[in-house]
Design a protein around this motif. Structure first.
Motif, PDB file in Angstrom:
ATOM      1  N   ASP A 268      17.292 -30.825 -65.773  1.00  0.00           N
ATOM      2  CA  ASP A 268      16.374 -30.645 -64.019  1.00  0.00           C
ATOM      3  C   ASP A 268      16.009 -28.922 -63.576  1.00  0.00           C
TER       4      ASP A 268
ATOM      5  N   ALA B 262      13.973 -35.042 -58.005  1.00  0.00           N
ATOM      6  CA  ALA B 262      13.612 -34.771 -59.562  1.00  0.00           C
ATOM      7  C   ALA B 262      14.300 -36.182 -59.524  1.00  0.00           C
TER       8      ALA B 262
ATOM      9  N   SER C 119       9.872 -29.583 -59.589  1.00  0.00           N
ATOM     10  CA  SER C 119      11.180 -30.893 -60.258  1.00  0.00           C
ATOM     11  C   SER C 119      10.076 -32.152 -60.121  1.00  0.00           C
TER      12      SER C 119
END
Lengths: 206, 206
Positions: free
Chosen positions: A75, A140, A116
């Motif tokens: 991420d 995320a 994200s």
């Protein structure tokens, strides 16, 4: 001129010796210990000995899929910057991040959610991604959880170590209910360096 | 579906509100506070409120040279991955790392010292570099100190936050004697995320 150890192998050997000594009675199964110690090596934070939590199948699964040369979604660019490139190419592993992609940035601005989230939704469309390493954004990890629940994605392993004060601890607790093998850091702590350390620990083991 | 905050601005605002609240009586001069809080935001580790130490001219100098669009040497790719690219280009700041350069890797193998040492020696030849951000390798910071003592390099600011168990604490204590404005993290803790957070805090202030 100051005298100090300049040999990288000796620095690493001595660092792990100190970490093992200071962990004292706190011992781990061998592979787990290697991961825990590498995270402590990266952070100088012994709290991780208690914060890291492993799904019973996490280590076995991680070794297997990495050895097969899988694709990893990270991420952050920092995670990608922190993993051992020689080892990645040796095993044919690729690692991608979509947070700075033009379409992701645009959609995030339009919808008012974190990049994200959008980047994770984009990653979920790529069925070649078998490992998710989330070191920064709780959003995320929460998006990954939602997409797993919706049966839109089914990774082999989740490295869930986002850091932060808003939803971080919750995101890590709730990813445990998905049934997917995970390694998480309980509570607020974590980060891109922690995620990279976990990936590197695997790369040095396989 | 779980409810959580998805707006990045609101996540950041709430995070800093929590950090400020939990710091309690521990208050800082405004700019220093922004740096300390951003490091805590990045690590979820309140110890940094006590570990970060600022040379009296560090903040003023950092703001000045960054506003002028200087060049930064970072000792890891992770630091570069973690700094805000839009802000860098807005101010014409460049950030470089030489650890993976072919000539550096080769010379490090030949001499048996860390790539961080050789990369730092290479950086010192580039007089355009005015800020050194060391987030990983104590050997990089020790090399920087030696080159300053030998009058081979004279940076405007040192962000000295290497992490580790071998020479990390010592490297940070001894950089303080060079007379160059510094921001360090005392003891073993630090890291690439910490270095990036300090640079970003500056970028958001200027």
């Amino acid at each position: 001129m100051k005298e100090y150890i300049k040999d990288p192998k000796e620095i690493e050997r001595k660092s792990f010796e100190i970490i093992t000594k200071e962990l004292g009675d706190k011992t781990f199964e061998e592979s787990m210990g290697k991961i825990v110690k590498r995270v402590i090596h990266t952070t100088a934070d012994f709290e991780y000995a208690d914060l890291l939590e492993f799904h019973p199948k996490a280590i076995e699964t991680g070794k297997k899929v990495l050895k097969e040369g899988c694709k990893i979604y990270a991420d952050t660019q920092m995670i990608i910057g922190g993993v051992n490139k020689n080892k990645l190419s040796q095993f044919g592993i690729s690692i991608v991040n979509f947070v700075h992609d033009e379409d992701v940035v645009k959609k995030a601005l339009e919808t008012g959610v974190t990049r994200s989230i959008i980047a994770l939704e984009k990653a979920a469309l790529d069925k070649g991604i078998r490992v998710y390493a989330i070191g920064n954004a709780p959003t995320a990890l929460l998006t990954l959880e939602r997409l797993i629940e919706e049966k839109k994605v089914k990774p082999d392993l989740i490295i869930g170590v986002p850091v932060g004060f808003v939803s971080a601890a919750e995101s890590k607790e709730s990813i445990k209910d998905t049934g997917i093998p995970y390694i998480i850091s309980r509570g607020r702590k974590g980060g891109s360096t922690v995620a990279a350390a976990i990936i590197n620990a695997f790369l040095y083991m396989i």
